[in-house]
Motif scaffolding. Structure first.
Motif, short mmCIF file in Angstrom:
data_model
loop_
_atom_site.label_atom_id
_atom_site.label_comp_id
_atom_site.label_asym_id
_atom_site.label_seq_id
_atom_site.Cartn_x
_atom_site.Cartn_y
_atom_site.Cartn_z
N MET A 312 -27.40 1.34 -26.60
CA MET A 312 -27.67 -0.17 -26.49
C MET A 312 -27.99 -1.49 -27.87
O MET A 312 -27.54 -2.21 -27.60
CB MET A 312 -29.26 -0.64 -25.66
CG MET A 312 -29.12 0.41 -23.70
SD MET A 312 -27.62 -0.45 -22.49
CE MET A 312 -26.03 0.86 -23.13
N ALA A 313 -28.63 -0.90 -28.05
CA ALA A 313 -28.00 -1.12 -30.01
C ALA A 313 -27.46 -1.26 -30.33
O ALA A 313 -26.30 -2.67 -30.78
CB ALA A 313 -29.16 -1.35 -30.53
N ILE A 314 -26.16 -0.65 -30.40
CA ILE A 314 -25.21 -0.98 -31.52
C ILE A 314 -24.24 -1.41 -29.56
O ILE A 314 -23.44 -2.20 -30.71
CB ILE A 314 -24.07 1.10 -30.37
CG1 ILE A 314 -24.80 2.12 -31.14
CG2 ILE A 314 -22.47 0.63 -31.27
CD1 ILE A 314 -24.76 3.48 -31.10
N ARG A 315 -24.58 -1.63 -28.92
CA ARG A 315 -23.68 -2.74 -27.36
C ARG A 315 -24.31 -4.29 -28.14
O ARG A 315 -22.92 -5.43 -28.30
CB ARG A 315 -23.75 -2.35 -25.91
CG ARG A 315 -23.29 -2.63 -25.20
CD ARG A 315 -23.22 -2.00 -23.84
NE ARG A 315 -22.41 -3.18 -23.22
CZ ARG A 315 -21.51 -2.90 -22.28
NH1 ARG A 315 -21.04 -2.02 -22.20
NH2 ARG A 315 -20.89 -4.05 -21.51
N LEU A 316 -25.01 -4.16 -28.82
CA LEU A 316 -25.54 -5.68 -28.54
C LEU A 316 -25.10 -6.19 -29.43
O LEU A 316 -24.63 -7.27 -29.84
CB LEU A 316 -27.00 -5.88 -28.61
CG LEU A 316 -28.30 -5.40 -27.67
CD1 LEU A 316 -29.66 -6.24 -27.72
CD2 LEU A 316 -27.23 -7.61 -26.56
N ALA A 336 -30.76 -6.10 -36.97
CA ALA A 336 -30.81 -7.16 -35.76
C ALA A 336 -30.79 -6.85 -34.85
O ALA A 336 -31.77 -7.35 -33.44
CB ALA A 336 -29.78 -8.58 -36.60
N ALA A 337 -29.82 -5.99 -33.80
CA ALA A 337 -29.55 -6.20 -32.48
C ALA A 337 -31.10 -4.92 -31.98
O ALA A 337 -31.07 -4.94 -30.99
CB ALA A 337 -28.53 -5.15 -32.64
N THR A 338 -31.05 -3.85 -32.84
CA THR A 338 -32.16 -3.21 -32.36
C THR A 338 -33.10 -3.68 -32.17
O THR A 338 -34.17 -3.56 -31.50
CB THR A 338 -32.47 -1.72 -33.24
OG1 THR A 338 -31.24 -1.33 -34.19
CG2 THR A 338 -33.50 -1.01 -32.82
N ASP A 339 -33.58 -4.91 -32.41
CA ASP A 339 -34.61 -5.85 -32.67
C ASP A 339 -34.92 -6.89 -31.80
O ASP A 339 -35.86 -6.92 -30.89
CB ASP A 339 -35.34 -6.53 -34.18
CG ASP A 339 -35.20 -6.32 -35.44
OD1 ASP A 339 -35.86 -5.36 -35.18
OD2 ASP A 339 -35.67 -6.75 -36.42
N ARG A 340 -33.13 -7.43 -31.63
CA ARG A 340 -33.15 -7.90 -30.47
C ARG A 340 -33.69 -7.06 -28.63
O ARG A 340 -34.32 -7.73 -28.14
CB ARG A 340 -31.99 -8.62 -30.23
CG ARG A 340 -31.86 -9.15 -29.19
CD ARG A 340 -30.22 -9.88 -29.42
NE ARG A 340 -29.69 -11.56 -29.43
CZ ARG A 340 -28.90 -12.06 -30.37
NH1 ARG A 340 -27.51 -11.86 -30.43
NH2 ARG A 340 -29.30 -13.13 -30.30
N LEU A 341 -32.86 -5.85 -28.68
CA LEU A 341 -33.00 -5.01 -27.88
C LEU A 341 -34.59 -5.08 -27.81
O LEU A 341 -35.17 -5.06 -26.52
CB LEU A 341 -32.43 -3.98 -28.40
CG LEU A 341 -32.58 -3.03 -26.99
CD1 LEU A 341 -32.11 -3.27 -25.92
CD2 LEU A 341 -32.13 -1.53 -27.32
N ALA A 342 -35.22 -4.62 -28.62
CA ALA A 342 -36.80 -4.55 -28.66
C ALA A 342 -37.52 -5.78 -27.61
O ALA A 342 -38.58 -5.53 -26.96
CB ALA A 342 -37.25 -4.21 -29.70
N GLY A 343 -37.16 -6.12 -28.30
CA GLY A 343 -37.54 -8.12 -28.32
C GLY A 343 -37.51 -8.64 -26.15
O GLY A 343 -38.25 -8.29 -25.51
N TRP A 344 -36.30 -8.00 -25.73
CA TRP A 344 -35.61 -7.96 -24.38
C TRP A 344 -36.61 -6.42 -23.96
O TRP A 344 -37.07 -8.04 -23.04
CB TRP A 344 -34.53 -7.85 -24.61
CG TRP A 344 -33.19 -9.35 -25.02
CD1 TRP A 344 -33.55 -10.23 -25.37
CD2 TRP A 344 -32.20 -9.29 -24.23
NE1 TRP A 344 -32.94 -11.19 -25.91
CE2 TRP A 344 -31.55 -10.33 -25.37
CE3 TRP A 344 -30.64 -7.54 -23.88
CZ2 TRP A 344 -30.14 -10.49 -25.56
CZ3 TRP A 344 -29.45 -8.91 -23.97
CH2 TRP A 344 -29.59 -9.81 -24.75
#
Ligand code: 5CA
Ligand code: ZN
Length: 417
Positions: A312-316, A336-344
């Motif tokens: 899902m982070a790769i996708r983001l 950055a995508a991994t952080d965004r996913l964690a925030g969501w």
């Protein structure tokens, strides 16, 4: 051949707006599907190496298109080929002393597994060139019946002169076409061709190369005729979208469209043939150069997964870029995508605990729908959910909206929270 399993797509309330998309041929943004049935042909992989992030980004763009179409109430028919016999595949098999069929099978299996992990909506028809040989031969027969083919030694070429509308996909001038043809698998310098740009339709048998009997002699099909034949056999002579990376604009999409016009066009008719729209994804670079099997600067989806990256982070990380832009894959982008996913995910987990506030699930859904329908503006859609997640975490927005926002992210962006 088998496609891959479909991801579960939650049902959202209501319908989204009609999807618009940038059409390379008309250089304009247009409604992507003309009827209730929306049809797309996406050029598939040449399976001699694992799926890299460039491939993944391109197929994620068509995944967004299919999701947006379905959300707008369309029934979707999606076909994709696999170029499972072609020069680069045979060269790689030769180099590694491997059987070309085994190499292709292994990489197709890895592609299916990567696409499944990334929750990419599968095509209804995943068609290998080898299994479609009869279809390709029949299609080439139509070109021959129109007098558009000529032999050169044991090979067969199509005369581009048979198509008055040649050039209408790319709009490039002849010098640009000649340069790209030489770069991308063509043979403009070959002596004896009627026109340097004429594409190969059938390659006569060469020692050590796989070959099949046909009305053109023993050999194997050319690349452009493969896609022209597969697309029109499975989707019909006119369909909505021909999709691929921008490196396919010329010669590949120009030639496939031209073949189809010659094969099916009636003299004097202006019936729309082949694709109504030609849609192209930008190139993903790595370390400053286009990620490509020939350069070897590759980041594989399977390697990222094996190293523990959340699909899902790769996708983001991909959806943070508009599909039409060229961009660089970087470790920082994935972080950055991994952080965004964690925030969501943190915001979604606060369901029902928020104090209530302005941002509401229905508004998030409407805004994401609107961004996607506008030429698949994934970065804009991500910003909508960022704002919601930021509001929930700061205690301003309704945590109770989380269920609908989760379904929105899942159904439209393929992000499972
Ligand atoms: N089998 C043909 C198409 S019929 C082919 O081009 N195969 S491919 O494996 O080379 O590429 C598969 C898809 O990925 C194509 O749409 C191509 O345009 C796209 N692609 C290849 N490299 C990149 C890249 N670096 N960035 C974005 N898309 C890419
Ligand atoms: Zn193709």
């Amino acid at each position: 051949m088998d496609s891959w399993p479909a991801p579960n797509i939650p049902v959202l309330p209501g319908l989204g707006p009609d999807t618009t998309i940038w059409d390379t041929a008309s250089a304009s943004k247009v409604v992507a599907a003309r009827g209730r049935l929306a049809t797309i042909y996406a050029c598939g992989i040449t399976p001699y190496d694992a799926t890299h992030m460039g491939h993944a980004a391109t197929y994620l763009a068509w995944d967004l298109l299919v999701r947006s179409w379905r959300d707008a109430g369309h029934e979707v028919r999606y076909a994709q080929n696999v170029t499972d016999v072609d020069d680069p595949l045979l060269e790689r098999a030769d180099r590694d002393g491997e059987n070309w069929r085994e190499l292709a099978e292994r990489e197709i299996a890895r592609y299916r597994s990567d696409m499944t992990a990334l929750a990419v909506v599968p095509p209804d028809y995943l068609i290998g060139a080898v299994e479609a040989l009869g279809v390709i031969e029949d299609f080439s027969g139509l070109l021959s019946d129109r007098g558009a083919l000529y032999a050169l030694d044991s090979d067969v070429y199509a005369a581009k002169a048979a198509d008055p509308r040649f050039g209408s996909v790319s709009g490039y001038d002849v010098p640009a076409m000649l340069e790209l043809s030489a770069e991308r698998g063509g043979d403009p310098g070959r002596a004896g061709k009627k026109d340097p740009l004429d594409p190969l339709v059938w390659r006569g048998q060469r020692p050590g190369e796989p070959h099949w009997p046909s009305r053109f002699g023993a050999g194997r099909p050319g690349w452009h005729v493969e896609c022209a034949a597969i697309a029109t056999h499975w989707l019909g002579r006119a369909f909505d979208v021909q999709a691929g990376g921008s490196d396919l604009i010329f010669p590949h999409h120009e030639m496939s469209a031209s073949h189809a016009r010659v094969a099916y066009g009636e003299p004097g008719s202006d019936e729309l043939l082949f694709a109504g729209r030609y849609v192209h994804a930008g190139m993903v670079r790595y370390q400053g150069a286009k990620m490509s099997k020939s350069l070897g600067n590759l980041v594989f989806v399977s390697a990222l997964r094996a190293a523990g990256a959340d699909p899902m982070a790769i996708r983001l990380a991909v959806l943070a870029h508009h599909y039409r832009s060229d961009w660089d894959w970087t470790d920082e982008g994935l972080a950055a995508a991994t952080d965004r996913l964690a925030g969501w995910r943190a915001a979604a987990a606060m369901a029902g605990t928020g104090p209530g506030g302005a941002a509401d699930g229905a508004e998030v859904l409407a805004a994401v729908r609107q961004r996607l329908a506008d030429d698949l503006d994934a970065p804009g859609a991500l910003a909508v959910i960022d704002q919601w997640a930021g509001g929930v975490i700061a205690g301003r927005a309704q945590g109770a909206a989380a269920a609908l926002v989760k379904d929105t992210a899942d159904a439209l962006l393929g992000i499972r929270l």
